[in-house]
Design a protein around this motif. Structure first.
Motif, mmCIF file in Angstrom:
data_model
loop_
_atom_site.group_PDB
_atom_site.id
_atom_site.type_symbol
_atom_site.label_atom_id
_atom_site.label_comp_id
_atom_site.label_asym_id
_atom_site.label_seq_id
_atom_site.Cartn_x
_atom_site.Cartn_y
_atom_site.Cartn_z
ATOM 1 N N UNK C 106 0.812 -1.214 0.000
ATOM 2 C CA UNK C 106 0.000 0.000 0.000
ATOM 3 C C UNK C 106 0.840 1.255 0.000
ATOM 4 N N UNK C 107 0.257 2.344 -0.519
ATOM 5 C CA UNK C 107 0.979 3.622 -0.569
ATOM 6 C C UNK C 107 0.046 4.775 -0.211
ATOM 7 N N UNK C 108 -0.983 4.494 0.573
ATOM 8 C CA UNK C 108 -2.017 5.513 0.803
ATOM 9 C C UNK C 108 -1.518 6.570 1.785
ATOM 10 N N UNK C 109 -1.368 7.823 1.321
ATOM 11 C CA UNK C 109 -0.866 8.849 2.239
ATOM 12 C C UNK C 109 -1.841 9.154 3.380
ATOM 13 N N UNK C 110 -3.078 8.745 3.215
ATOM 14 C CA UNK C 110 -4.055 8.989 4.290
ATOM 15 C C UNK C 110 -4.123 7.823 5.263
ATOM 16 N N UNK C 111 -3.252 6.842 5.082
ATOM 17 C CA UNK C 111 -3.214 5.703 6.000
ATOM 18 C C UNK C 111 -1.822 5.547 6.597
ATOM 19 N N UNK C 114 4.011 8.730 4.168
ATOM 20 C CA UNK C 114 4.593 10.063 4.208
ATOM 21 C C UNK C 114 4.262 10.847 2.939
ATOM 22 N N UNK C 115 4.237 10.178 1.816
ATOM 23 C CA UNK C 115 3.698 10.735 0.585
ATOM 24 C C UNK C 115 3.489 9.591 -0.399
ATOM 25 N N UNK C 116 2.777 9.877 -1.453
ATOM 26 C CA UNK C 116 2.264 8.785 -2.276
ATOM 27 C C UNK C 116 3.339 7.947 -2.986
ATOM 28 N N UNK C 117 4.535 8.484 -3.303
ATOM 29 C CA UNK C 117 5.515 7.597 -3.946
ATOM 30 C C UNK C 117 6.001 6.472 -3.029
ATOM 31 N N UNK C 118 5.791 6.593 -1.735
ATOM 32 C CA UNK C 118 6.306 5.579 -0.812
ATOM 33 C C UNK C 118 5.383 4.377 -0.741
ATOM 34 N N UNK C 119 5.935 3.231 -1.072
ATOM 35 C CA UNK C 119 5.165 1.998 -1.090
ATOM 36 C C UNK C 119 5.631 1.087 0.028
ATOM 37 N N UNK C 120 4.655 0.548 0.767
ATOM 38 C CA UNK C 120 4.983 -0.357 1.862
ATOM 39 C C UNK C 120 4.606 -1.769 1.463
ATOM 40 N N UNK C 121 5.435 -2.722 1.869
ATOM 41 C CA UNK C 121 5.079 -4.132 1.718
ATOM 42 C C UNK C 121 5.220 -4.801 3.087
ATOM 43 N N UNK C 122 4.263 -5.668 3.392
ATOM 44 C CA UNK C 122 4.181 -6.280 4.718
ATOM 45 C C UNK C 122 3.979 -7.775 4.542
ATOM 46 N N UNK C 128 6.517 -22.622 12.414
ATOM 47 C CA UNK C 128 5.833 -23.893 12.629
ATOM 48 C C UNK C 128 4.314 -23.698 12.673
ATOM 49 N N UNK C 129 3.830 -22.936 11.693
ATOM 50 C CA UNK C 129 2.389 -22.793 11.548
ATOM 51 C C UNK C 129 1.755 -21.734 12.426
ATOM 52 N N UNK C 130 2.538 -21.130 13.302
ATOM 53 C CA UNK C 130 1.958 -20.139 14.204
ATOM 54 C C UNK C 130 2.547 -18.762 13.900
ATOM 55 N N UNK C 131 1.698 -17.743 13.909
ATOM 56 C CA UNK C 131 2.153 -16.393 13.589
ATOM 57 C C UNK C 131 3.121 -15.899 14.665
ATOM 58 N N UNK C 132 4.298 -15.430 14.232
ATOM 59 C CA UNK C 132 5.223 -14.809 15.194
ATOM 60 C C UNK C 132 5.186 -13.289 15.100
ATOM 61 N N UNK C 133 5.127 -12.760 13.886
ATOM 62 C CA UNK C 133 5.165 -11.306 13.725
ATOM 63 C C UNK C 133 5.117 -10.946 12.251
ATOM 64 N N UNK C 134 5.627 -9.737 11.942
ATOM 65 C CA UNK C 134 5.577 -9.245 10.566
ATOM 66 C C UNK C 134 6.901 -8.587 10.207
ATOM 67 N N UNK C 135 7.323 -8.773 8.969
ATOM 68 C CA UNK C 135 8.440 -7.996 8.446
ATOM 69 C C UNK C 135 7.873 -7.053 7.387
ATOM 70 N N UNK C 136 8.436 -5.869 7.321
ATOM 71 C CA UNK C 136 7.880 -4.876 6.403
ATOM 72 C C UNK C 136 8.977 -3.924 5.957
ATOM 73 N N UNK C 137 8.772 -3.327 4.796
ATOM 74 C CA UNK C 137 9.630 -2.204 4.429
ATOM 75 C C UNK C 137 8.846 -1.181 3.639
ATOM 76 N N UNK C 138 9.353 0.040 3.696
ATOM 77 C CA UNK C 138 8.736 1.178 3.028
ATOM 78 C C UNK C 138 9.779 1.738 2.076
ATOM 79 N N UNK C 139 9.421 1.922 0.817
ATOM 80 C CA UNK C 139 10.406 2.447 -0.123
ATOM 81 C C UNK C 139 9.774 3.421 -1.106
ATOM 82 N N UNK C 140 10.613 4.319 -1.609
ATOM 83 C CA UNK C 140 10.163 5.376 -2.532
ATOM 84 C C UNK C 140 10.300 4.875 -3.970
#
Lengths: 72, 697, 586
Positions: C106-111, C114-122, C128-140
């Protein structure tokens, strides 16, 4: 937007879950801090008007900081 | 053939290792360095080694004078000649910051002053074509003005018998594609100012990026007068010792070159003092049959980590003197962290224990030296944990006071609610983790899994911590070379003549033809072989070629080996196929259909000298090492995490016969190192003289 | 409990931790290293210079509740955005909607962006089948469509002109690309091949990070690692509270203006009130102008990021940057104001022009309380210059995002650095040799601007001048978004220090004899913010970046520092006399 009361609403307010329609592409902001409220609003009546916060912490901040500032 | 000698002149000690190629006899010496007169210790080490100087055939010297000059900004005044309009590049640099939230950081101080930066009209384009002719009409006058002017406030230029040191660095735009303008500038300067040293950027670092290439040329000019005096001094010292053999300097790339050649391009000597450790580590890795390894040279204040793949140290051209100050010459790829025996433990404002980068150095040194040090160091921690014998430090020459260690550790412990022993154990863990992170950076972050690698642990403190560092990153084998304190000098001895020829190009797979590439490689190889001969190579050289590729738009490349033989259509197709395969292995996906750029050709020429064996643990020592105490097996309590203090066998290294196996916990002591074998590790004294430690299954 | 540690130093409250501090420190390094490795993978594989040279991205690690437990610092502009984007996306979509191998884009500046060129991936991390957490990055991403090439529409009045807006959507489901979605995105960007490369670099680096997290869970165990993460957040919070407690309680204010918004030529006023209350900060942006029509509005993510950036500058920069460090800082950014733009207001310039000014305002507001820790204002503009067109050599569409460094502000104890990227990012410049190889322009000059540093006992850093010439026979379309070009809008000084020199962007048409503003030459409303100006062969563009503000009385400057300035030519003899009261002979 339509809403429904959440199960864990506190004494002074209630949680309202947002269920936007597909054409509602915008999320709303907290009346105190201005943050995005992505899913659940904390709705409180303060001095006769309804305030929508991102959570109970912002209700406290509103009461302890914003209201006194507005009163000045 | 006679005696070959390797000498490492470090900050604290000057070490010598030599071998007589006829008798196979080895010699070693360790004498204190003299920073004010780095040449002096070389003569002393030759005397100390106890061989006949006239039998010396060849000497290789590794030295830190280049890097020290740049770090302290004490070198020649540099006049910088560049393309008009770009005189300020050394000051503008690359505009990024070292830290995000630190107002205190200052940009690197350039090696030049602004009035000494001269712009010359004339311009090449991105293909090396001249689009504006070079105009040298004003150059000589500007240089003369600089020579006549005072050096400026705050200048710290060095001087020699002939007066203040001054040299010229030249870097014009796109000179890596076409050197004509730089050569014309050099000719003009030679004609008008005979004897003024001139460094040309395209000769020293023929790479794109004008700031990096220009800075490298400035480093060259900055250190050239120093190296000239140093080389003259060493030659004279050798003559005084009746040594008439040839001698060479160890280069940053881990090869050596005849001194009279090497001094012409001193930028390539910057890491001369570090390269020995990497080469020595690689040699030891081969001797121990551990071609995939990490060399860990842990001394008093810092630790150098170098990755070894296929028995060879890795190389790179992105060394930085400090953040933002690159020297773009081929260098052994080491990562230096500020952690060693003298590193100090302290508590940060959040309540975490930290170790280093501050070091107690040699003076006052660790608290246990009893020279006034009050802060706990890693050496203090090792004493309190029973790992170091206070009565046998440096073979008993420096008695240590454990009570002072405990007191220093106790003071930090009071802030943490921990006992002195708990703090000591914690400091060792933190340091080992820091080392493991440095290893992670040179392996995991390059896409390499280090768990199948061996750790070659040397330097004064490397063997003491090797097994636990290996544990922290999941490595299962540690190799401790014979004489771990002399490994860098051994590396200087083991070095070959080596030339790295690099050329930046800008080609794509859409237009490049095989004959075109073959021609470029041919030119580069011819140049490398000519340099190799000039630098003193004998024997039949080994040439390796590689090419760096990337998808169009990317800025980082993948190196692909180019096999020997003509580069024909099939070979070119194989290069592209290898690239795609390597990329996918590395990153997990492919980008088929996107143009591939060819950005850098490299030819490495090595003299291919016969390999040296491993330095035996029993050597014919000079006077300094001759006082080794009697071998003995004793026992004392040593602390290990998860075990507490346990009775531990203490063994003198000389008493370990080849083939001996020993289960941990154990400590093996010798004059220059202490090997700690934790409870779940075992030790094997290999016939080659190395100690091989393995994690028990 | 192996040991109970009582944190010491800086007056922090002594709270014992259940896990010993040594192990905690080691786990923290592990979390940071996961994120660093993610970033290095991206540097090596990304296509846009803004990624691989500019490092305009951030990498983060979250626990399964949406708390940030690790962060690698590549781009400070995203320190808040990366915190909020992930948390809010998890809340909006529901954590239970994530399956192994999913990637949300997503890249929604209203969510939170910082501005629309920045795209986040999560991407979720399952162990072992159980959720531990999330890795993410934000890039222009360098080009995402909209009215101007390079997606920096300096005169946009709505988000629709700024580029393609993407709400949180799954672009990868169970490790399979949703090609329908990819094709939709590709069709709306001008350089889709670069988008393909950059987004693949972002998504690929998530997989690298996921592997490392799983290794950590294997090594330490899930329960232990979660406990360690919680204690680490408490640790950062304690340290931050200790730092804030050391600031004298009080109410500190500051006001700053921007010269215009790109759509009108009227200045925009920003106001901040920093309330220091014990170990908490309330940073209140009430009093700032209503949101403006042009794109210098800040999103909530920008305003919060600038606030945190400022606080991190005046506190110990070693505090681990996890959710705990942010807890003691409360931010109020009134919706619908220029510090919290609401739909469909534009915001692309808020990230580069407004962020540094907001950060400098918070820092300057605290000057009376922390004189030894603050700095005068920096140049404070990225000097965004974007151009594109059909490349004469390849025949393909290209787009370039060009920026410049400015002077740093002076501090009570030292001069400001010359030519440094503003504090919202940490980009490098593009070497002339790379620039000319890639783009059909020729650089004629790249130099420091003498006398551009604000005068003072400590001098502001110098700005730079660059002159570029469009190659013969070439046509390019240019857009610019700068600030501080008007007199009186330079970087402010502190304690009597002078303003830094102005910025400029000017043009000399082929055949003309002098540089003129784009307003003079092309009639743009703003001289510093415009889009879609067409330049042709022989035209020259001049960009000057602003200097930093000075600190203290210039007459009190150490004569040795001044002599060195004059010798090096950083300060002219004339200015030495006029502003420093010193007659210097050269």
């Amino acid at each position: 937007m339509s809403g429904a009361a959440g199960p864990d609403g506190g004494a002074g307010g209630r949680w309202v879950e947002l269920k936007p329609a597909v054409w509602e592409t915008v999320v709303r902001a907290c009346d105190c801090c201005g943050q995005v409220v992505p899913k659940r609003l904390w709705v409180v009546d303060i001095a006769g008007s309804e305030r929508r916060f991102c959570g109970t912490e912002c209700e406290s901040l509103y009461r302890s900081y914003v209201l006194p500032r507005l009163a000045r | 053939m006679g005696i070959r000698v390797g000498i490492d002149t470090g900050g604290t000690f000057t070490d010598l290792v030599a071998v007589d190629s006829e008798t196979g006899r080895w010699y070693v010496a360790k004498v204190p360095s003299n920073p004010a007169n780095p040449v002096a210790a070389i003569g002393e080490s030759l005397t100390g080694a106890g061989f006949d100087p006239s039998a010396v055939d060849f000497i290789v010297v590794g030295t830190t004078i280049g890097i020290n000059a740049v770090l302290t900004r004490r070198g020649a005044r540099v006049i910088y000649v560049t393309t008009q309009g770009f005189e300020d590049i050394p000051f503008i640099q690359r505009i990024n910051r070292k830290h995000h939230y630190d107002f205190r950081w200052r940009k690197p101080t350039p090696l030049v002053h602004r009035p000494d930066c001269i712009g010359v009209p004339g311009r090449l384009d991105e293909e090396g074509r001249e689009i504006e002719p070079l105009d040298l009409s004003g150059l000589a006058d500007r240089v003369a003005e600089c020579l006549a002017a005072a050096p400026g406030p705050g200048s710290s230029a060095t001087s020699g018998p002939a007066g203040a040191d001054i040299a010229v660095a030249v870097c014009t735009l796109f000179s890596y594609l076409n050197p004509a303008h730089e050569l014309a500038i050099r000719d003009e300067l030679r004609a008008r100012f005979p004897g003024l040293p001139v460094s040309l950027s395209h000769e020293i670092a023929p790479i794109w990026r004008e700031y990096e290439r220009g800075t490298t040329a400035q480093v060259d000019a900055f250190t050239k007068p120093l190296f000239e005096r140093y080389a003259d001094g060493v030659s004279q010292a050798l003559q005084e010792k009746l040594v008439d053999g040839r001698w060479g300097l160890l280069k940053s790339n881990g090869g050596h070159a005849l001194a009279h050649e090497a001094r012409e391009r001193p930028a390539h000597l910057l890491l001369s003092g570090i390269a020995g450790g990497a080469i020595g580590g690689a040699q030891m890795a081969r001797a121990a049959d551990a071609p995939e390894a990490v060399a860990l040279d842990m001394g008093g204040t810092s630790c150098d980590v170098c990755l070894i793949v296929g028995g060879e140290a890795l190389y790179s051209s992105d060394f930085e003197i400090e953040f933002g100050f690159p020297v773009a010459v081929p260098s052994v790829s080491t990562r230096t962290i500020g952690a060693g025996g003298g590193s100090i433990g302290w508590v940060d404002p959040g309540g975490f224990l930290q170790v280093g980068p501050q070091s107690a150095g040699a003076d006052p040194g660790p608290a246990c030296y009893g020279r006034g040090g009050t802060e706990p160091t890693i050496t203090d921690a090792d004493v309190v944990l029973g790992r170091l014998d206070p009565g046998f430090f440096l073979g008993g020459k420096l008695p240590l006071n454990p009570a002072l260690s405990a007191a220093a550790l106790g003071r930090v412990g009071a802030q943490l609610g921990l006992s002195a022993v708990e703090v000591a154990s914690a400091m060792v863990r933190v340091t080992n983790e820091n080392m493991a992170n440095a290893i992670r950076i040179v392996t995991v972050e390059q896409g390499i899994d280090p768990r199948g690698f061996a750790l070659i642990a040397f330097g004064g403190a490397g063997a003491t911590h090797g097994c636990e560092i290996a544990d922290a990153i999941g490595m299962r084998r540690v190799v401790v070379p014979p004489r771990p304190g002399l490994c860098s000098a051994f590396g200087a001895l083991a070095a070959d003549v080596r030339v790295d020829a690099i050329r930046s190009v800008y080609l794509t797979d859409r237009t490049t033809t095989a004959p075109q590439l073959d021609g470029l490689f041919g030119e580069l190889a011819a140049q490398a072989l000519a340099d190799l001969a000039a630098q003193g190579a004998t024997g039949s050289p080994v040439v390796r070629r590689s090419i760096a590729l990337r998808y169009q738009g990317q800025n980082y490349e993948q190196e692909v080996a180019v096999p020997a033989g003509t580069v024909d259509d099939a070979a070119l197709a194989a290069i592209y196929a290898d690239y795609g395969r390597l990329y996918e292995e590395f990153y997990g996906y492919r980008l088929d259909g996107i143009p591939v750029e060819l950005v850098r050709l490299q030819v490495v020429a090595d003299e291919g000298a016969p390999a040296l064996g491993s330095l035996p643990s029993e050597t014919h020592a000079g006077e300094v090492l001759s006082t080794v105490a009697e071998a003995a097996v004793t026992s004392r309590d040593v602390h290990f995490p998860g075990h507490g203090f346990v009775p531990t066998r203490i063994v003198r290294r000389e008493s370990l016969d080849a083939g001996t196996r020993l289960d941990g916990p154990a400590v093996v002591e010798s004059m220059d190192s202490t090997v700690v074998v934790p409870p779940d590790w075992s030790l094997h004294a290999a016939p080659s003289g190395t100690l091989d430690l393995e994690k028990k299954a | 409990m192996s040991s109970a540690a009582t944190p010491g130093g800086a007056g922090g409250p002594g709270v014992p931790t259940a896990i010993d501090p040594v192990t905690l420190g080691i786990v923290n390094n592990g979390f940071v290293n996961v994120c660093r490795e993610m970033g290095i993978t991206m540097i090596r594989t990304a296509f846009s210079p803004i990624f691989n040279e500019g490092l305009d991205f951030s990498c983060v690690l979250f626990d399964r509740h949406g708390n940030m437990i690790g962060q690698a610092e590549f781009c400070p502009a995203q320190i808040a955005a990366s915190l909020f984007i992930v948390r809010w996306t998890l809340e909006e979509l529901g954590i239970e909607s994530f399956e192994p191998g999913d990637v949300v884009l997503h890249n929604d500046p209203y969510r939170g962006g910082a501005h629309i060129p920045e795209h986040s991936v999560i991407r979720p991390v399952f162990h072992e089948g159980e959720l531990f957490g999330f890795v993410a990055n934000v890039g222009h991403l360098a080009e995402i469509g909209g009215k101007a090439v390079g997606s920096f529409a300096a005169d946009a009045t709505e988000v629709f002109q700024e580029g393609l807006r993407i709400p949180p959507v799954k672009i990868v489901k169970r490790d399979v690309n949703d090609m329908e979605l990819w094709r939709l995105i590709m069709a709306n960007h001008r350089t889709p091949r670069n988008t393909w490369g950059d987004l693949n670099a972002q998504i690929g680096s998530l997989r690298v990070a996921e592997r490392r997290v799983i290794e950590m869970v294997d090594r330490y165990g899930r329960d232990f690692l979660e406990q360690a993460a919680n204690e680490l957040m408490d640790y950062s919070e304690r340290w931050m509270r200790a730092e804030i407690s050391a600031i004298p309680d009080g109410v500190y204010e500051f006001t700053e203006r921007m010269e215009d918004d790109g759509v009108s030529d009227q200045p925009v006023t920003f106001h901040v009130t920093v309330n220091v209350r014990g170990d908490e900060l309330i940073v209140d942006w009430t009093g700032t102008d209503p949101q403006v029509r042009g794109p210098i509005n800040a999103t909530y993510g920008v305003t919060a990021g600038a606030t945190y950036n400022a606080v991190f500058h005046v506190t110990d920069h070693h505090i681990p940057k996890n959710s705990g460090a942010y807890r003691p800082i409360r931010i109020i950014a009134p919706p619908g104001s220029a510090v919290n733009v609401q739909y469909p207001g534009p915001s692309v310039g808020g990230n580069t022009e407004t962020h540094p000014k907001l950060a400098d305002m918070v820092i300057a507001a605290l000057a009376p309380a922390l004189p030894g820790r603050v700095s005068a204002a920096e140049g404070g503009t990225c000097c965004n210059f974007l151009f594109g067109g059909i490349h004469p050599k390849t025949g393909e569409y290209y787009a370039n995002y060009h920026l410049e460094g400015c002077g740093w502000g002076a501090k009570s104890y030292d001069d400001g650095n010359d030519a440094i990227i503003i504090k919202n990012g940490n980009c490098r410049n593009t070497p002339v040799e790379i620039f000319e190889t890639r783009y059909p322009l020729r650089v004629k000059e790249y130099s420091l601007i003498p006398d551009s540093g604000g005068a003072g006992a400590m001098r502001g850093g110098l700005g730079t001048r660059r002159i570029m010439r469009v190659q013969d026979g070439v046509e390019i379309t240019v857009n610019a978004l700068l600030d501080r070009t008007k007199p009186g809008f330079g970087a402010f000084g502190l304690e009597g220090g002078g303003q830094g020199g102005s910025a400029a962007i000017k043009v000399k048409r082929a055949g003309d004899t002098e540089f003129r503003t784009f307003t003079e030459a092309f009639g743009t409303v703003s001289a510093s913010k415009f889009t879609n100006v067409v330049l042709r062969g022989g035209d020259e563009v001049l960009i000057e970046s602003p200097g930093g503000g000075g600190y203290g009385d210039a007459y009190a400057r150490d004569p040795e520092r001044l002599a060195r300035d004059v010798f090096e030519g950083f300060v002219s003899a004339g200015q030495a006399q006029a502003l420093y009261g010193a007659a210097v002979t050269t």
